[in-house]
Scaffold this motif. Structure first.
Motif, PDB file in Angstrom:
ATOM      1  N   ILE A  76     -38.722 -33.850  31.701  1.00  5.29           N
ATOM      2  CA  ILE A  76     -39.548 -32.959  30.919  1.00  5.29           C
ATOM      3  C   ILE A  76     -38.710 -31.739  30.653  1.00  5.29           C
ATOM      4  N   TYR A 134     -39.785 -38.368  27.003  1.00  3.89           N
ATOM      5  CA  TYR A 134     -40.067 -37.093  26.693  1.00  3.89           C
ATOM      6  C   TYR A 134     -39.169 -36.513  25.772  1.00  3.89           C
ATOM      7  N   SER A 146     -45.791 -33.978  26.805  1.00  2.46           N
ATOM      8  CA  SER A 146     -45.396 -33.014  27.829  1.00  2.46           C
ATOM      9  C   SER A 146     -45.430 -31.747  27.185  1.00  2.46           C
TER      10      SER A 146
END
Length: 195
Positions: free
Chosen positions: A134, A157, A165
C-alpha cells in the motif's frame, strides 16, 4: 515532495504528511485498527506534543520509552493502542537511524526496481507485505516515485483507477470510494467464512 495529501482530512496534519517522509511512514504504521484519518493525523499530534514542526527519527529513537508512551497516551490518544504503537514508532525510528542515518526518504530515494523498494519497505519494523505494498502504491500514485515494475510490486494496490487503499485517496470523493470498496470486501470475507 510537492504533493498535497488528504489522508488525515485536516489541513495541518495533511501538510505535515505531504512534506515529511518520516511523518508519512509513521502515519502508515499507525494505520491499523483505527479510522484512517485518526491514524494519519497521529504524526501531527506527536509533532505538536514534542513542540516541533516536523518529526526527527533521531529524537524519537532516543526518546525515553515510558515518556514516549505517555506522550502518545495523553488525551486524545494518538491510537487505540498507544503503548504498543509508541514502541513500534520507536523501533521504526531506531531502524531508520541505524540503516538510513535517520533519513526516511532514503528508504526509496535510490531504488532501481519496485521489488527492491518493496523489500526495503517490508524490512521496516511494523511493515508487513500488505502495508508495504500500500505504501509503495502511495509513493507511486501520489508522489511519482515509480521505479521499474512498481505497479507489479504494489500488487492490486498499484492498479490504475482502483480505489482499494490510502494510495488512492485524493479527497472526500475518493475516500468514499475506498470506504465502499473496503465494506464490500468485508462483506465478501464474511460471506466466505459463513459459507
Amino acid at each position: 515532495m510537492d504533493t498535497t495529501l488528504r489522508l488525515a482530512q485536516q489541513p495541518e496534519a495533511d501538510a505535515l504528511l505531504s512534506r515529511s517522509p518520516l511523518a508519512l511512514l509513521i502515519g502508515m504504521l499507525l494505520d491499523q485498527q483505527v479510522p484512517m484519518e485518526w491514524a494519519f493525523s497521529g504524526p501531527y499530534t506527536i509533532a505538536q506534543r514534542l513542540g516541533r514542526d516536523d518529526l526527527d527519527a533521531h529524537e524519537i529513537a532516543g526518546y525515553d520509552p515510558d515518556a514516549f508512551v505517555a506522550l502518545l497516551s495523553a488525551k486524545p490518544a494518538v491510537h487505540r493502542y498507544p503503548g504498543s504503537m509508541a514502541k513500534r514508532i520507536q523501533q521504526l525510528c531506531q531502524y531508520l537511524v541505524e540503516h538510513y542515518e535517520g533519513d526516511a526518504a532514503a528508504v526509496w530515494r535510490d531504488v532501481r526496481t519496485g521489488k527492491e523498494l518493496l523489500d526495503r519497505l517490508m524490512a521496516l519494523p511494523g511493515f508487513g507485505k500488505q502495508k508495504a505494498q500500500i505504501f509503495l502504491a502511495l509513493l507511486g500514485k501520489q508522489f511519482g516515485i515509480r521505479p521499474e515494475g512498481w505497479r507489479e510490486a504494489a500488487g492490486p494496490y498499484g492498479e490504475e483507477g482502483s480505489y482499494r487503499s490510502v494510495a488512492d485517496i485524493t479527497g472526500p470523493e475518493s475516500l468514499e470510494k475506498v470506504r465502499a470498496y473496503k465494506q464490500q470486501a468485508k462483506r465478501a470475507a464474511k460471506g466466505a467464512t459463513a459459507g
